[in-house]
Structures are given as C-alpha cells and as structure tokens.
Design a protein around this motif. Structure first.
Motif, PDB file in Angstrom:
ATOM      1  N   PHE A  45      12.690  95.894  43.204  1.00  0.00           N
ATOM      2  CA  PHE A  45      11.953  96.527  42.108  1.00  0.00           C
ATOM      3  C   PHE A  45      10.512  96.054  42.201  1.00  0.00           C
ATOM      4  O   PHE A  45      10.235  94.859  42.132  1.00  0.00           O
ATOM      5  CB  PHE A  45      12.568  96.149  40.755  1.00  0.00           C
ATOM      6  CG  PHE A  45      11.684  96.463  39.581  1.00  0.00           C
ATOM      7  CD1 PHE A  45      11.050  97.688  39.462  1.00  0.00           C
ATOM      8  CD2 PHE A  45      11.489  95.523  38.568  1.00  0.00           C
ATOM      9  CE1 PHE A  45      10.224  97.980  38.382  1.00  0.00           C
ATOM     10  CE2 PHE A  45      10.676  95.799  37.472  1.00  0.00           C
ATOM     11  CZ  PHE A  45      10.040  97.030  37.396  1.00  0.00           C
TER      12      PHE A  45
ATOM     13  N   HIS B 109      12.234  91.148  43.141  1.00  0.00           N
ATOM     14  CA  HIS B 109      11.125  91.705  42.359  1.00  0.00           C
ATOM     15  C   HIS B 109       9.784  91.261  42.915  1.00  0.00           C
ATOM     16  O   HIS B 109       9.545  90.074  43.143  1.00  0.00           O
ATOM     17  CB  HIS B 109      11.224  91.264  40.896  1.00  0.00           C
ATOM     18  CG  HIS B 109      10.152  91.843  40.020  1.00  0.00           C
ATOM     19  ND1 HIS B 109       9.741  93.157  40.086  1.00  0.00           N
ATOM     20  CD2 HIS B 109       9.385  91.268  39.037  1.00  0.00           C
ATOM     21  CE1 HIS B 109       8.790  93.382  39.198  1.00  0.00           C
ATOM     22  NE2 HIS B 109       8.544  92.255  38.557  1.00  0.00           N
TER      23      HIS B 109
ATOM     24  N   ALA C  90      11.308  98.650  32.950  1.00  0.00           N
ATOM     25  CA  ALA C  90      11.734  97.723  33.998  1.00  0.00           C
ATOM     26  C   ALA C  90      13.249  97.538  33.980  1.00  0.00           C
ATOM     27  O   ALA C  90      13.899  97.471  35.035  1.00  0.00           O
ATOM     28  CB  ALA C  90      11.037  96.379  33.807  1.00  0.00           C
ATOM     29  N   ARG C  91      13.801  97.461  32.798  1.00  0.00           N
ATOM     30  CA  ARG C  91      15.256  97.302  32.688  1.00  0.00           C
ATOM     31  C   ARG C  91      15.980  98.498  33.303  1.00  0.00           C
ATOM     32  O   ARG C  91      16.996  98.342  33.985  1.00  0.00           O
ATOM     33  CB  ARG C  91      15.644  97.128  31.220  1.00  0.00           C
ATOM     34  CG  ARG C  91      17.110  96.781  31.002  1.00  0.00           C
ATOM     35  CD  ARG C  91      17.429  96.564  29.530  1.00  0.00           C
ATOM     36  NE  ARG C  91      18.799  96.142  29.344  1.00  0.00           N
ATOM     37  CZ  ARG C  91      19.847  96.966  29.353  1.00  0.00           C
ATOM     38  NH1 ARG C  91      19.658  98.268  29.523  1.00  0.00           N
ATOM     39  NH2 ARG C  91      21.075  96.500  29.186  1.00  0.00           N
TER      40      ARG C  91
ATOM     41  N   VAL D 109      18.770  92.152  42.822  1.00  0.00           N
ATOM     42  CA  VAL D 109      17.539  92.934  42.896  1.00  0.00           C
ATOM     43  C   VAL D 109      16.366  91.962  42.999  1.00  0.00           C
ATOM     44  O   VAL D 109      16.185  91.115  42.123  1.00  0.00           O
ATOM     45  CB  VAL D 109      17.367  93.843  41.660  1.00  0.00           C
ATOM     46  CG1 VAL D 109      16.039  94.604  41.743  1.00  0.00           C
ATOM     47  CG2 VAL D 109      18.537  94.804  41.518  1.00  0.00           C
TER      48      VAL D 109
ATOM     49  N   ARG E 286       7.291  93.228  32.616  1.00  0.00           N
ATOM     50  CA  ARG E 286       8.197  93.807  33.607  1.00  0.00           C
ATOM     51  C   ARG E 286       9.015  92.722  34.297  1.00  0.00           C
ATOM     52  O   ARG E 286      10.214  92.894  34.550  1.00  0.00           O
ATOM     53  CB  ARG E 286       7.391  94.628  34.623  1.00  0.00           C
ATOM     54  CG  ARG E 286       6.735  95.850  33.993  1.00  0.00           C
ATOM     55  CD  ARG E 286       5.733  96.542  34.922  1.00  0.00           C
ATOM     56  NE  ARG E 286       4.829  97.392  34.139  1.00  0.00           N
ATOM     57  CZ  ARG E 286       3.826  98.086  34.637  1.00  0.00           C
ATOM     58  NH1 ARG E 286       3.570  98.030  35.944  1.00  0.00           N
ATOM     59  NH2 ARG E 286       3.065  98.829  33.858  1.00  0.00           N
ATOM     60  N   ALA E 287       8.369  91.596  34.613  1.00  0.00           N
ATOM     61  CA  ALA E 287       9.093  90.497  35.261  1.00  0.00           C
ATOM     62  C   ALA E 287      10.127  89.897  34.320  1.00  0.00           C
ATOM     63  O   ALA E 287      11.254  89.579  34.735  1.00  0.00           O
ATOM     64  CB  ALA E 287       8.098  89.424  35.721  1.00  0.00           C
TER      65      ALA E 287
ATOM     66  N   ALA F 276       6.494  96.215  40.864  1.00  0.00           N
ATOM     67  CA  ALA F 276       5.872  96.365  39.549  1.00  0.00           C
ATOM     68  C   ALA F 276       4.890  97.519  39.449  1.00  0.00           C
ATOM     69  O   ALA F 276       4.479  97.870  38.348  1.00  0.00           O
ATOM     70  CB  ALA F 276       5.186  95.067  39.124  1.00  0.00           C
TER      71      ALA F 276
ATOM     72  N   VAL G  91      16.005  98.176  37.112  1.00  0.00           N
ATOM     73  CA  VAL G  91      16.974  97.187  37.599  1.00  0.00           C
ATOM     74  C   VAL G  91      18.390  97.709  37.423  1.00  0.00           C
ATOM     75  O   VAL G  91      19.240  97.592  38.324  1.00  0.00           O
ATOM     76  CB  VAL G  91      16.778  95.844  36.874  1.00  0.00           C
ATOM     77  CG1 VAL G  91      17.843  94.841  37.309  1.00  0.00           C
ATOM     78  CG2 VAL G  91      15.387  95.292  37.151  1.00  0.00           C
TER      79      VAL G  91
ATOM     80  N   PRO H 150      18.535  85.361  39.393  1.00  0.00           N
ATOM     81  CA  PRO H 150      17.424  86.124  39.986  1.00  0.00           C
ATOM     82  C   PRO H 150      16.940  85.495  41.286  1.00  0.00           C
ATOM     83  O   PRO H 150      16.791  84.267  41.373  1.00  0.00           O
ATOM     84  CB  PRO H 150      16.335  86.055  38.909  1.00  0.00           C
ATOM     85  CG  PRO H 150      17.080  85.790  37.630  1.00  0.00           C
ATOM     86  CD  PRO H 150      18.237  84.917  38.013  1.00  0.00           C
TER      87      PRO H 150
ATOM     88  N   TRP I 156      13.078  92.265  34.201  1.00  0.00           N
ATOM     89  CA  TRP I 156      13.848  92.161  35.454  1.00  0.00           C
ATOM     90  C   TRP I 156      14.796  90.963  35.418  1.00  0.00           C
ATOM     91  O   TRP I 156      15.993  91.095  35.681  1.00  0.00           O
ATOM     92  CB  TRP I 156      12.865  92.022  36.624  1.00  0.00           C
ATOM     93  CG  TRP I 156      13.441  91.435  37.877  1.00  0.00           C
ATOM     94  CD1 TRP I 156      14.258  92.044  38.784  1.00  0.00           C
ATOM     95  CD2 TRP I 156      13.243  90.097  38.371  1.00  0.00           C
ATOM     96  NE1 TRP I 156      14.576  91.182  39.799  1.00  0.00           N
ATOM     97  CE2 TRP I 156      13.967  89.979  39.579  1.00  0.00           C
ATOM     98  CE3 TRP I 156      12.515  89.000  37.918  1.00  0.00           C
ATOM     99  CZ2 TRP I 156      13.979  88.795  40.320  1.00  0.00           C
ATOM    100  CZ3 TRP I 156      12.518  87.825  38.656  1.00  0.00           C
ATOM    101  CH2 TRP I 156      13.251  87.730  39.841  1.00  0.00           C
ATOM    102  N   GLU I 157      14.248  89.819  35.031  1.00  0.00           N
ATOM    103  CA  GLU I 157      15.072  88.610  34.986  1.00  0.00           C
ATOM    104  C   GLU I 157      16.188  88.739  33.950  1.00  0.00           C
ATOM    105  O   GLU I 157      17.351  88.387  34.217  1.00  0.00           O
ATOM    106  CB  GLU I 157      14.204  87.390  34.670  1.00  0.00           C
ATOM    107  CG  GLU I 157      14.987  86.091  34.625  1.00  0.00           C
ATOM    108  CD  GLU I 157      14.108  84.872  34.389  1.00  0.00           C
ATOM    109  OE1 GLU I 157      14.671  83.777  34.167  1.00  0.00           O
ATOM    110  OE2 GLU I 157      12.873  85.017  34.411  1.00  0.00           O
TER     111      GLU I 157
END
Length: 333
Positions: free
Chosen positions: A236, A178, A161-162, A176, A191-192, A238, A165, A206, A195-196
């Motif tokens: 992005f 999500h 996930a990183r 970005v 994944r969330a 998931a 992003v 975010p 992302w954050e």
C-alpha cells in the motif's frame, strides 16, 4: 457619478442603484444609465464600494506547498467554487511552514483586504508550539490537525487507507507493506496509522515501514528495497506518484505486478488509469473538498453559526489491474 446622472437625466442615487445592481430600478431607466456610463467611460470603483461595505468579495488562501497533488487540486477546486460564488482568490504560498511565516501571511492578507482565509496546512510547523491565528479573521483549515478550534475540511484519510489494506487482505495476502509519505505530513501520518491498525485488527504484525517524499523517485528507491523482500506480495503506497516509482522498480527487478506483487496507491490522479498496469488506488474527491471550504467560509461571512471541528469527505477504492489474489510461487517458496 454626477456626470452620468446629468447625461441620463436621473439622480445620482439612481446611478448608484444601477451600479450596485439594485433590481428596483425599472429597465428603461437602467438602460439609459448604462448607456450614459458607456458614453462617458464611467466605471464604478469597486474598491471604494468594498471599503464602504466592508465586503471585498475575495477569499485568501495560504498554502505550505504548490508541489503536492492534493494541494494543487484543492486550490483549483477552491478557486473554481469561489468564482462561481462571485469571489476572487488571493494566494500566498509559504516558503517554510513556521509560525512566523503563517502569521506574516495573515498580516499580508489583512492588508490586501480579504473576507475570509482558507489555510491549507498539510504539514506540522517546523518550530515548536501551536499556531495562534488572528481572532477577527474567518478561517477554514484544510488537511491539518486543528482539533476543535476551527472549522476543518479533510478527506477521510483513515477510512481510505483502511479500505486499501482490507482490499489486499481480502485477496488473501498474508501481510501488507507500506510506503508512507513524509513524517511531517498530516495525511501521511493518518494513512500510516490506519494501515497499522487494519493489520493489527487481523492479528498481523506490521512489516517495517518505509518512507518517501511523495515523488516517483523516492517510490522507485523504496520499490527496489521491497522487491528484495521475499515475503512482500502486497504494497500500500501513500500516493499515486510514489506508486508509479514502485511499479517501475518492480519491473526493473523482474517482479510482475500483480502476479508477484500487488500495488495500491492513494489519490486517484488522472494518470493512474494509464499506468502499466492501471493502478488500483483510493479516490480523493478534491472538488468536494474545495466546495466545502468555500461553503463553510461563505456561511461564516453570512453570520451563520458554523461549528468548529472536522468535516470529512468520503473516499472510495478504485480497483484496477495492479492488484490480484495472492499466488504462491516456486521462487517465493
């Protein structure tokens, strides 16, 4: 066995050795015994031998769902690698992820006589409390939060996930958005969180998080909302199936991908390269996950010292045509 021994002119012990594949039997004798077995219609009773040895050559698999891409492909990889090692697979899908259903599945597998169990536990239990697994069973856990109590195999969700992003930020998008998976999913949570964290590392607040249920339909509904956000230039998603819904929603809303909005998925399903446009996504190596599950289970069965804790399978970003550098547009201005 005695009838075969008489027909072949050997002892019952020699017939037993041939049945068990003992290499100490000379080839001429082995052939004579096999010919007698064929003539008499004799088949070794593998179930009886298994009970005697306590080795059933079977792995049990408990899974909470057969609808998600990750579970199905992981199960396929487990079955393939188990077969290569000479093991069969007994599958028990759960109606609901509860402690009672998981406990009941272990009881059934114990009755069916399996050597070890792979638990694909992608979601949190619906009832409260931690899961207590039978202490006498060799267990490998997939896609779950089992802390350090069991051997765990999982994709490196956070790094995947990183990377997604970071790719969008490197294309100079200011933020970005999500679309996450279900709240009860371990993978969706990881994944969330990644992302954050990746946005906050860059000092970016975010945007509001959206959630779907892994389906293209939920991706389409979320995509319609995202298309109405004038500041949304990068998303992005998931998983790839929700990303497919987002792509359609952008098209129906008059948004161009990637000119107006860049989209990144997660999974790299075989169809991702045939989306319009071909989808940039994070590749998960499900074949490696299945291979590791079987390897860890068989090592446990051999009595090797297998450490508890998580073994992560690396991901990689696959860049296709659904992402591009940020372009200020007159409409957005």
């Amino acid at each position: 066995m005695a009838d075969v021994a008489r027909a072949a002119g050997v002892s019952s012990q020699t017939v037993s050795r041939v049945s068990n594949g003992d290499s100490a039997v000379i080839e001429a004798t082995r052939r004579r015994v096999l010919d007698a077995m064929k003539e008499l219609g004799y088949r070794p009773n593998s179930a009886a031998r298994a009970l005697k040895r306590g080795d059933f050559r079977t792995l049990g698999v408990i899974t909470t769902s057969l609808s998600s891409t990750g579970n199905v492909r992981t199960l396929e990889a487990i079955a393939t690698n188990a077969s290569r090692a000479g093991y069969a697979v007994t599958l028990i899908p759960l109606d609901a992820p509860t402690r009672d259903s998981v406990t009941g599945a272990f009881t059934r597998l114990d009755e069916l006589a399996v050597d070890a169990v792979v638990l694909i536990m992608e979601v949190h239990l619906l009832d409260t409390g931690s899961l207590i697994l039978p202490p006498h069973v060799k267990v490998v856990v997939v896609d779950s939060d089992a802390s350090d109590r069991f051997p765990v195999v999982d994709t490196d969700q956070h790094e995947g996930a990183r990377a997604a992003v970071r790719h969008l930020l490197d294309l100079e998008h200011h933020a970005v958005w999500h679309l996450a998976g279900p709240e009860e999913s371990f993978a969706a949570t990881r994944r969330a969180d990644a992302w954050e964290a990746a946005l906050r590392e860059e000092g970016i607040e975010p945007p509001p998080l959206l959630r779907g249920d892994w389906s293209p339909e939920s991706g389409y509904e979320a995509g319609l909302r995202l298309a109405r956000e004038p500041e949304c230039t990068a998303v992005f998603v998931a998983n790839d199936q929700m990303a497919l819904g987002v792509l359609r929603a952008m098209h129906d809303s008059g948004k161009r991908v990637p000119e107006d909005v860049s989209v990144v998925g997660f999974d790299d399903i075989p169809e991702a390269a045939s989306f319009i446009p071909p989808l940039t996504t994070v590749h998960q190596d499900f074949a490696k996950v299945g291979e590791l599950c079987v390897d860890v289970a068989l090592r446990e069965l051999r009595g090797e010292n297998v450490a508890d804790g998580t073994r992560l399978v690396p991901t990689r970003l696959v860049v296709r045509d659904s992402t591009a550098a940020y372009q200020p547009s007159p409409r957005r201005a």
